[in-house]
Design a protein around this motif. Sequence first.
Motif, short mmCIF file in Angstrom:
data_model
loop_
_atom_site.label_atom_id
_atom_site.label_comp_id
_atom_site.label_asym_id
_atom_site.label_seq_id
_atom_site.Cartn_x
_atom_site.Cartn_y
_atom_site.Cartn_z
N THR A 47 0.83 -1.20 0.00
CA THR A 47 0.00 0.00 0.00
C THR A 47 0.87 1.25 0.00
OG1 THR A 47 -1.74 -1.16 1.22
CG2 THR A 47 -1.82 1.23 1.23
N THR A 48 1.95 1.25 0.79
CA THR A 48 2.86 2.39 0.82
C THR A 48 3.54 2.59 -0.53
OG1 THR A 48 3.25 2.06 3.19
CG2 THR A 48 4.87 3.38 1.98
N GLN A 49 3.96 1.49 -1.15
CA GLN A 49 4.59 1.59 -2.47
C GLN A 49 3.62 2.16 -3.49
OE1 GLN A 49 5.78 -2.48 -3.10
NE2 GLN A 49 7.79 -2.19 -2.15
N ARG A 50 2.38 1.73 -3.44
CA ARG A 50 1.39 2.27 -4.37
C ARG A 50 1.16 3.75 -4.15
NH1 ARG A 50 -4.50 0.98 -2.90
NH2 ARG A 50 -3.79 2.53 -1.39
N ASP A 51 1.00 4.15 -2.90
CA ASP A 51 0.75 5.57 -2.60
C ASP A 51 1.94 6.45 -2.98
OD1 ASP A 51 -1.67 4.73 -1.62
OD2 ASP A 51 -1.10 4.85 0.49
N THR A 52 3.15 5.94 -2.76
CA THR A 52 4.35 6.70 -3.13
C THR A 52 4.43 6.88 -4.65
OG1 THR A 52 5.54 5.88 -1.20
CG2 THR A 52 6.87 6.75 -3.02
N GLN A 54 1.94 6.85 -6.68
CA GLN A 54 0.87 7.75 -7.10
C GLN A 54 1.27 9.21 -6.87
OE1 GLN A 54 -2.50 6.94 -8.49
NE2 GLN A 54 -1.91 9.04 -9.02
N ARG A 55 1.92 9.50 -5.76
CA ARG A 55 2.36 10.86 -5.49
C ARG A 55 3.41 11.31 -6.53
NH1 ARG A 55 2.01 9.21 -0.04
NH2 ARG A 55 4.25 8.73 -0.01
N THR A 56 4.30 10.40 -6.88
CA THR A 56 5.32 10.73 -7.88
C THR A 56 4.68 11.04 -9.22
OG1 THR A 56 6.92 9.30 -6.76
CG2 THR A 56 7.39 9.89 -9.05
N VAL A 57 3.70 10.26 -9.59
CA VAL A 57 2.99 10.51 -10.86
C VAL A 57 2.31 11.87 -10.82
CG1 VAL A 57 1.00 9.78 -12.25
CG2 VAL A 57 2.66 8.08 -11.48
N LEU A 81 8.04 10.36 -15.67
CA LEU A 81 6.60 10.15 -15.51
C LEU A 81 6.19 8.79 -16.05
CD1 LEU A 81 3.75 11.06 -14.80
CD2 LEU A 81 3.65 12.27 -17.01
N ASP A 82 6.73 8.42 -17.21
CA ASP A 82 6.40 7.11 -17.79
C ASP A 82 6.84 5.98 -16.87
OD1 ASP A 82 5.40 8.43 -19.98
OD2 ASP A 82 7.20 8.18 -21.21
N ALA A 83 8.04 6.13 -16.28
CA ALA A 83 8.54 5.10 -15.36
C ALA A 83 7.68 5.03 -14.10
CB ALA A 83 10.00 5.39 -15.00
N ALA A 84 7.28 6.19 -13.59
CA ALA A 84 6.45 6.22 -12.38
C ALA A 84 5.08 5.61 -12.64
CB ALA A 84 6.30 7.65 -11.88
N ARG A 85 4.51 5.89 -13.80
CA ARG A 85 3.22 5.29 -14.14
C ARG A 85 3.32 3.78 -14.26
NH1 ARG A 85 1.43 9.69 -18.82
NH2 ARG A 85 0.31 11.16 -17.42
N SER A 86 4.43 3.31 -14.85
CA SER A 86 4.64 1.87 -14.98
C SER A 86 4.74 1.22 -13.61
CB SER A 86 5.91 1.61 -15.78
OG SER A 86 6.17 0.22 -15.87
N GLU A 87 5.50 1.84 -12.71
CA GLU A 87 5.63 1.30 -11.35
C GLU A 87 4.28 1.30 -10.63
OE1 GLU A 87 8.07 2.12 -7.17
OE2 GLU A 87 8.49 3.32 -8.95
#
Length: 206
Positions: A47-52, A54-57, A81-87
């Motif tokens: 959940t933390t990884q997902r929220d982080t 999302q904030r980066t995106v 941005l592309d890398a953050a969206r992929s993650e």
Amino acid sequence: MAGMGPAPKPGAERRRRNATHATTKLPAGGRTGEVPRWPLLDDIVMTTQRDTAQRTVDELELQLLEPTLKGRPRAAAQRKLDAARSELNIVSAQLDAARRVEAELWTELWATPQAAAWERLGWTREVAQYVRWKAKAEQGDMDAAKEARQLADRLGLNPLAMLRLRWEVAEDEVAEQRQDRTARTRPASARQRLKVIDPNAAAGGT
């Protein structure tokens, strides 16, 4: 499992030695009734990884809205941005998959014979912990697989663990009686109808 001691002898062996060990009978048809409510929160790490992510995106999307961002800086921000969206997509997919697997395992486990004992003992959260580790193991986490195996022993999810806990699945007497009746009424096979003939007797020998 270390610390649990040797497994008790199977019931048949104990009866032959006239030993008396209390055992818990579990219903052969499994536990019936409603499935308990899932007691755990979503996986904190995922959940933390997902929220982080999302904030980066969100931050990078805002950065790209700046009209002064041009050329190489803009291209670099777009790649980030592309890398953050992929993650974000990967972590979100993993979290969704974990939820689905946990829900399926949770429902299946509470219909097993062992679940009748868990309910009496109040082991709801212990079963949930096993489900969480098992779901991670099915996604390839080897450390989680080790934890799941240890909890499986504690929860009686294999024959040896059931012996240690002195749990036995009650015999389905109705099914056994049905099988006995079927065996008695089934015609003898060709092999069973064959008789061994003494060749000397058949030839009239002495």
